[in-house]
Design an enzyme around this catalytic site. Structure first.
Site, PDB file in Angstrom:
ATOM      1  N   HIS A  92       0.836  -1.198   0.000  1.00 36.28           N
ATOM      2  CA  HIS A  92       0.000   0.000   0.000  1.00 36.28           C
ATOM      3  C   HIS A  92       0.870   1.246   0.000  1.00 36.28           C
ATOM      4  O   HIS A  92       2.044   1.203   0.336  1.00 36.28           O
ATOM      5  CB  HIS A  92      -0.993   0.003   1.165  1.00 36.28           C
ATOM      6  N   HIS A 109       0.968   5.268   1.194  1.00 43.91           N
ATOM      7  CA  HIS A 109       0.428   6.392   1.961  1.00 43.91           C
ATOM      8  C   HIS A 109       0.645   7.652   1.134  1.00 43.91           C
ATOM      9  O   HIS A 109       1.759   7.916   0.672  1.00 43.91           O
ATOM     10  CB  HIS A 109       1.171   6.551   3.290  1.00 43.91           C
TER      11      HIS A 109
END
Length: 92
Positions: free
Chosen positions: A42, A44
């Site tokens: 993922h 940010h």
């Protein structure tokens, strides 16, 4: 990776205009050793403005501690060899 960067730029355009962000920090996490709080890659995308933190680099600790569960994420310590070893010996 190219698709992730394109998505990050799209998020920046959409979020930035709503939050008046003038800059962004991006942190890609893949693997527990990278401080990944959930078991999938993922990214940010952190909107920033000038002076939003007393110490600019504080953002990295905040990213590392963030967790979707609300409990602070504990990042494993990073163990690095001495500079000389990473350079391949003296004068490296």
């Amino acid at each position: 990776l190219q698709a992730i960067v394109r998505l990050a730029l799209s998020v920046q355009r959409q979020v930035g205009s709503h939050l008046n962000a003038t800059a962004f920090n991006l942190a890609l996490k893949d693997g527990k050793g990278a401080g990944q709080p959930v078991p999938h890659l993922h990214l940010h995308v952190v909107p920033r403005t000038a002076g939003d933190l007393a110490v600019n680099d504080e953002v990295y600790g905040r990213i590392d501690r963030w967790s979707p569960a609300g409990e602070p994420n504990v990042v494993p310590p990073m163990v690095l060899p001495p500079d000389e070893a990473r350079r391949g010996g003296a004068g490296g």
